[in-house]
Design an enzyme around this catalytic site. Structure first.
Site, PDB file in Angstrom:
ATOM      1  N   SER A  41       0.836  -1.200   0.000  1.00 18.89           N
ATOM      2  CA  SER A  41       0.000   0.000   0.000  1.00 18.89           C
ATOM      3  C   SER A  41       0.875   1.255   0.000  1.00 18.89           C
ATOM      4  CB  SER A  41      -0.921   0.022   1.228  1.00 18.89           C
ATOM      5  OG  SER A  41      -0.198   0.384   2.390  1.00 18.89           O
ATOM      6  N   SER A  43       0.717   3.885   2.095  1.00 15.79           N
ATOM      7  CA  SER A  43       0.598   4.660   3.330  1.00 15.79           C
ATOM      8  C   SER A  43       1.922   5.240   3.810  1.00 15.79           C
ATOM      9  CB  SER A  43      -0.002   3.793   4.440  1.00 15.79           C
ATOM     10  OG  SER A  43       0.891   2.772   4.833  1.00 15.79           O
ATOM     11  N   LYS A 104       4.739   1.269   9.774  1.00 14.83           N
ATOM     12  CA  LYS A 104       4.528   2.697  10.000  1.00 14.83           C
ATOM     13  C   LYS A 104       5.777   3.256  10.681  1.00 14.83           C
ATOM     14  CE  LYS A 104       0.133   2.248   8.764  1.00 14.83           C
ATOM     15  NZ  LYS A 104      -0.383   2.753   7.479  1.00 14.83           N
ATOM     16  N   SER A 195      -3.351   7.072   5.279  1.00 17.12           N
ATOM     17  CA  SER A 195      -2.751   6.093   6.183  1.00 17.12           C
ATOM     18  C   SER A 195      -3.711   5.778   7.328  1.00 17.12           C
ATOM     19  CB  SER A 195      -1.430   6.627   6.753  1.00 17.12           C
ATOM     20  OG  SER A 195      -0.915   5.742   7.735  1.00 17.12           O
TER      21      SER A 195
END
Length: 253
Positions: A41, A43, A104, A195
């Site tokens: 993804s 994010s 993250k 995100s």
């Protein structure tokens, strides 16, 4: 003739032993030291792009049950643990199900107060410096090119990285104060308006230290998979043009 057959069998046996040993070493390294992950993804753009493949160091934070395949319930907590540092890019198991891998950036440490005001990050009441630094051009999903503002952020410990701000009035650009509990961390994606992270308590929330898998270290392969000229596996003659050669061995910061 029989000597030749025996020699051939011996050669095959030696090759099989070498292959088994190589697989065993690779498995040992994967379980205890470095695990490969791919980015599905956007994010973490532009730090990490869709199609990046990277190695995650398990040594960085020690070991919990989530450090191993299938998360065997052999012990609780962490052994040989070293706490994550603010600014680390880390892989962790989603607290909601303890099985889905997320990646993250560590923004809040235990005891911190985190808040977003008008798209700016505040840590313990202090604004994190946010300075405009160009644009990020994206052409994902076949849509026309978009030019997204890029900003430099510098955390209190001096870690500097870039974030994207695609929506000046994003849904999580203004939040209440998040008080990070002891033994937990506050994680955010660099692509702030795209995100799902600790700002969304029902989806991610605060991440327990036990759920950390490791710290992202280096990109070892990258291919275009979300752009109009995405990697086409059925046409090997195009591969050299579909691979992002400039991202090979790029350190994750």
């Amino acid at each position: 003739m029989s000597i030749g057959i025996k020699a051939t069998r011996s050669s095959w046996a030696e090759t099989a032993i070498i292959v088994v040993q190589a697989l065993a070493i690779a498995m040992f390294v994967r379980i205890f030291f470095y695990q490969p992950f791919n980015i599905p993804s956007g994010s973490m753009k532009e730090t990490l792009l869709i199609g990046d493949y990277l190695f995650v160091s398990k040594l960085s934070y020690g070991y919990s049950r989530f450090s191993f395949p299938f998360s065997p319930d052999l012990f609780s907590g962490r052994i040989f643990g070293a706490e994550p540092k603010r600014g680390d890019v880390a892989v962790f198991k989603l607290p909601r199900d303890n099985s889905t891998d997320y990646i993250k950036r560590v923004i809040g440490l235990p005891g911190d107060e985190i808040q977003m005001k008008n798209g700016q990050l505040f840590i313990n009441g202090q604004a994190v410096p946010k300075v405009r630094d160009g644009e990020f051009v994206t052409r994902e999903d076949g849509i026309p090119a978009r030019h997204i503002p890029v900003y430099d952020e510098t955390l209190p410990n001096g870690v500097k990285y870039q974030v994207l701000d695609s929506d000046p009035n994003g849904p999580y650009d203004n939040t209440g104060v998040y008080k990070v509990p002891e033994g937990h961390y506050f994680m955010m994606g660099d692509n702030r308006d795209n995100s799902t992270d600790s700002r969304v308590r029902s989806a991610v929330g605060f991440v327990p230290f036990e759920n950390f898998v490791g710290r992202a270290e280096v990109i070892f392969f990258s291919a275009k998979v979300d752009e109009p000229d995405a990697l086409r596996w059925w046409s090997p003659w195009t591969w050299p043009f579909d691979i992002r050669w400039n991202r090979f061995f790029h350190l994750v910061r």
